[in-house]
Design a protein around this motif. Structure first.
Motif, PDB file in Angstrom:
ATOM      1  N   ASP A  46      32.116  -9.514 -12.212  1.00  0.00           N
ATOM      2  CA  ASP A  46      33.340  -8.898 -12.704  1.00  0.00           C
ATOM      3  C   ASP A  46      33.937  -9.856 -13.720  1.00  0.00           C
ATOM      4  O   ASP A  46      34.410 -10.940 -13.379  1.00  0.00           O
ATOM      5  CB  ASP A  46      34.311  -8.651 -11.555  1.00  0.00           C
ATOM      6  CG  ASP A  46      35.574  -7.953 -12.019  1.00  0.00           C
ATOM      7  OD1 ASP A  46      35.614  -7.483 -13.169  1.00  0.00           O
ATOM      8  OD2 ASP A  46      36.518  -7.866 -11.214  1.00  0.00           O
ATOM      9  N   ILE A  47      33.901  -9.475 -14.993  1.00  0.00           N
ATOM     10  CA  ILE A  47      34.378 -10.365 -16.047  1.00  0.00           C
ATOM     11  C   ILE A  47      35.797 -10.025 -16.498  1.00  0.00           C
ATOM     12  O   ILE A  47      36.311 -10.610 -17.436  1.00  0.00           O
ATOM     13  CB  ILE A  47      33.419 -10.347 -17.249  1.00  0.00           C
ATOM     14  CG1 ILE A  47      33.290  -8.945 -17.818  1.00  0.00           C
ATOM     15  CG2 ILE A  47      32.070 -10.910 -16.856  1.00  0.00           C
ATOM     16  CD1 ILE A  47      32.543  -8.880 -19.124  1.00  0.00           C
ATOM     17  N   GLY A  48      36.427  -9.053 -15.840  1.00  0.00           N
ATOM     18  CA  GLY A  48      37.792  -8.707 -16.182  1.00  0.00           C
ATOM     19  C   GLY A  48      37.904  -7.908 -17.464  1.00  0.00           C
ATOM     20  O   GLY A  48      38.933  -7.947 -18.141  1.00  0.00           O
ATOM     21  N   HIS A  49      36.873  -7.180 -17.824  1.00  0.00           N
ATOM     22  CA  HIS A  49      36.861  -6.385 -19.044  1.00  0.00           C
ATOM     23  C   HIS A  49      37.867  -5.249 -18.953  1.00  0.00           C
ATOM     24  O   HIS A  49      37.955  -4.563 -17.947  1.00  0.00           O
ATOM     25  CB  HIS A  49      35.457  -5.828 -19.277  1.00  0.00           C
ATOM     26  CG  HIS A  49      35.338  -4.908 -20.439  1.00  0.00           C
ATOM     27  ND1 HIS A  49      35.310  -5.376 -21.715  1.00  0.00           N
ATOM     28  CD2 HIS A  49      35.268  -3.556 -20.521  1.00  0.00           C
ATOM     29  CE1 HIS A  49      35.205  -4.337 -22.541  1.00  0.00           C
ATOM     30  NE2 HIS A  49      35.187  -3.225 -21.817  1.00  0.00           N
ATOM     31  N   GLU A  50      38.618  -5.043 -20.010  1.00  0.00           N
ATOM     32  CA  GLU A  50      39.564  -3.932 -20.071  1.00  0.00           C
ATOM     33  C   GLU A  50      39.191  -3.048 -21.247  1.00  0.00           C
ATOM     34  O   GLU A  50      38.716  -3.526 -22.271  1.00  0.00           O
ATOM     35  CB  GLU A  50      40.994  -4.449 -20.224  1.00  0.00           C
ATOM     36  CG  GLU A  50      41.473  -5.227 -19.012  1.00  0.00           C
ATOM     37  CD  GLU A  50      42.906  -5.708 -19.172  1.00  0.00           C
ATOM     38  OE1 GLU A  50      43.618  -5.178 -20.032  1.00  0.00           O
ATOM     39  OE2 GLU A  50      43.278  -6.616 -18.424  1.00  0.00           O
ATOM     40  N   GLY A  51      39.412  -1.759 -21.105  1.00  0.00           N
ATOM     41  CA  GLY A  51      39.112  -0.820 -22.178  1.00  0.00           C
ATOM     42  C   GLY A  51      37.764  -0.169 -21.988  1.00  0.00           C
ATOM     43  O   GLY A  51      37.092  -0.359 -20.974  1.00  0.00           O
ATOM     44  N   PRO A  52      37.341   0.636 -22.982  1.00  0.00           N
ATOM     45  CA  PRO A  52      36.092   1.387 -22.839  1.00  0.00           C
ATOM     46  C   PRO A  52      34.868   0.468 -22.898  1.00  0.00           C
ATOM     47  O   PRO A  52      34.888  -0.571 -23.544  1.00  0.00           O
ATOM     48  CB  PRO A  52      36.111   2.347 -24.028  1.00  0.00           C
ATOM     49  CG  PRO A  52      36.971   1.679 -25.040  1.00  0.00           C
ATOM     50  CD  PRO A  52      38.002   0.911 -24.264  1.00  0.00           C
ATOM     51  N   ASP A  53      33.834   0.878 -22.187  1.00  0.00           N
ATOM     52  CA  ASP A  53      32.577   0.163 -22.277  1.00  0.00           C
ATOM     53  C   ASP A  53      31.566   1.041 -23.016  1.00  0.00           C
ATOM     54  O   ASP A  53      31.905   2.115 -23.516  1.00  0.00           O
ATOM     55  CB  ASP A  53      32.069  -0.257 -20.896  1.00  0.00           C
ATOM     56  CG  ASP A  53      31.824   0.919 -19.975  1.00  0.00           C
ATOM     57  OD1 ASP A  53      31.833   2.078 -20.435  1.00  0.00           O
ATOM     58  OD2 ASP A  53      31.607   0.675 -18.784  1.00  0.00           O
ATOM     59  N   LEU A  54      30.349   0.599 -23.105  1.00  0.00           N
ATOM     60  CA  LEU A  54      29.326   1.311 -23.861  1.00  0.00           C
ATOM     61  C   LEU A  54      29.091   2.714 -23.309  1.00  0.00           C
ATOM     62  O   LEU A  54      28.933   3.667 -24.077  1.00  0.00           O
ATOM     63  CB  LEU A  54      28.022   0.519 -23.859  1.00  0.00           C
ATOM     64  CG  LEU A  54      26.842   1.132 -24.608  1.00  0.00           C
ATOM     65  CD1 LEU A  54      27.198   1.327 -26.079  1.00  0.00           C
ATOM     66  CD2 LEU A  54      25.612   0.288 -24.464  1.00  0.00           C
ATOM     67  N   LEU A  55      29.093   2.867 -21.989  1.00  0.00           N
ATOM     68  CA  LEU A  55      28.869   4.194 -21.412  1.00  0.00           C
ATOM     69  C   LEU A  55      30.013   5.147 -21.755  1.00  0.00           C
ATOM     70  O   LEU A  55      29.790   6.330 -21.991  1.00  0.00           O
ATOM     71  CB  LEU A  55      28.678   4.093 -19.894  1.00  0.00           C
ATOM     72  CG  LEU A  55      27.454   3.296 -19.452  1.00  0.00           C
ATOM     73  CD1 LEU A  55      27.418   3.175 -17.950  1.00  0.00           C
ATOM     74  CD2 LEU A  55      26.176   3.920 -19.976  1.00  0.00           C
ATOM     75  N   ASP A  56      31.234   4.643 -21.801  1.00  0.00           N
ATOM     76  CA  ASP A  56      32.370   5.482 -22.206  1.00  0.00           C
ATOM     77  C   ASP A  56      32.224   5.927 -23.658  1.00  0.00           C
ATOM     78  O   ASP A  56      32.497   7.072 -24.013  1.00  0.00           O
ATOM     79  CB  ASP A  56      33.699   4.740 -22.037  1.00  0.00           C
ATOM     80  CG  ASP A  56      34.018   4.439 -20.586  1.00  0.00           C
ATOM     81  OD1 ASP A  56      33.576   5.213 -19.710  1.00  0.00           O
ATOM     82  OD2 ASP A  56      34.695   3.440 -20.335  1.00  0.00           O
ATOM     83  N   LEU A  57      31.783   5.028 -24.516  1.00  0.00           N
ATOM     84  CA  LEU A  57      31.601   5.356 -25.924  1.00  0.00           C
ATOM     85  C   LEU A  57      30.476   6.366 -26.116  1.00  0.00           C
ATOM     86  O   LEU A  57      30.571   7.269 -26.956  1.00  0.00           O
ATOM     87  CB  LEU A  57      31.349   4.093 -26.744  1.00  0.00           C
ATOM     88  CG  LEU A  57      32.495   3.076 -26.784  1.00  0.00           C
ATOM     89  CD1 LEU A  57      32.056   1.815 -27.511  1.00  0.00           C
ATOM     90  CD2 LEU A  57      33.721   3.680 -27.433  1.00  0.00           C
ATOM     91  N   LEU A  58      29.400   6.252 -25.357  1.00  0.00           N
ATOM     92  CA  LEU A  58      28.310   7.206 -25.447  1.00  0.00           C
ATOM     93  C   LEU A  58      28.756   8.600 -24.976  1.00  0.00           C
ATOM     94  O   LEU A  58      28.383   9.610 -25.560  1.00  0.00           O
ATOM     95  CB  LEU A  58      27.108   6.740 -24.631  1.00  0.00           C
ATOM     96  CG  LEU A  58      26.326   5.564 -25.214  1.00  0.00           C
ATOM     97  CD1 LEU A  58      25.272   5.099 -24.209  1.00  0.00           C
ATOM     98  CD2 LEU A  58      25.704   5.926 -26.532  1.00  0.00           C
ATOM     99  N   ALA A  59      29.557   8.652 -23.916  1.00  0.00           N
ATOM    100  CA  ALA A  59      30.062   9.927 -23.420  1.00  0.00           C
ATOM    101  C   ALA A  59      30.979  10.570 -24.464  1.00  0.00           C
ATOM    102  O   ALA A  59      30.922  11.791 -24.682  1.00  0.00           O
ATOM    103  CB  ALA A  59      30.810   9.734 -22.122  1.00  0.00           C
TER     104      ALA A  59
END
Length: 64
Positions: A46-59
């Motif tokens: 868990d790196i504490g990433h916030e916001g969209p990730d690659l899967l969100d962008l692909l969707a």
């Protein structure tokens, strides 16, 4: 007469370090510790990433 009790599984040596290991936990004939050190098993941090990730962008791309 054979009992129906728990069966003892023979351990096999790790190919790298020789530690006796349960065959069900081996990865490519390596024990779990050696397999992890060599990068053969995955882990998620868990790196504490916030916001969209690659899967969100692909969707979102599929929606347009």
């Amino acid at each position: 007469m054979t009992g129906n009790g728990p069966q003892r599984i023979a351990k096999r040596p790790c190919r790298r370090c020789g530690t006796p290991t349960n065959p069900s936990s081996m990865v490519n004939a390596l024990g779990p510790v050696c397999a992890a050190m060599l990068g053969l098993t995955g882990s998620t941090l868990d790196i504490g990433h916030e916001g969209p990730d690659l899967l969100d962008l692909l969707a979102a791309q599929d929606d347009t």
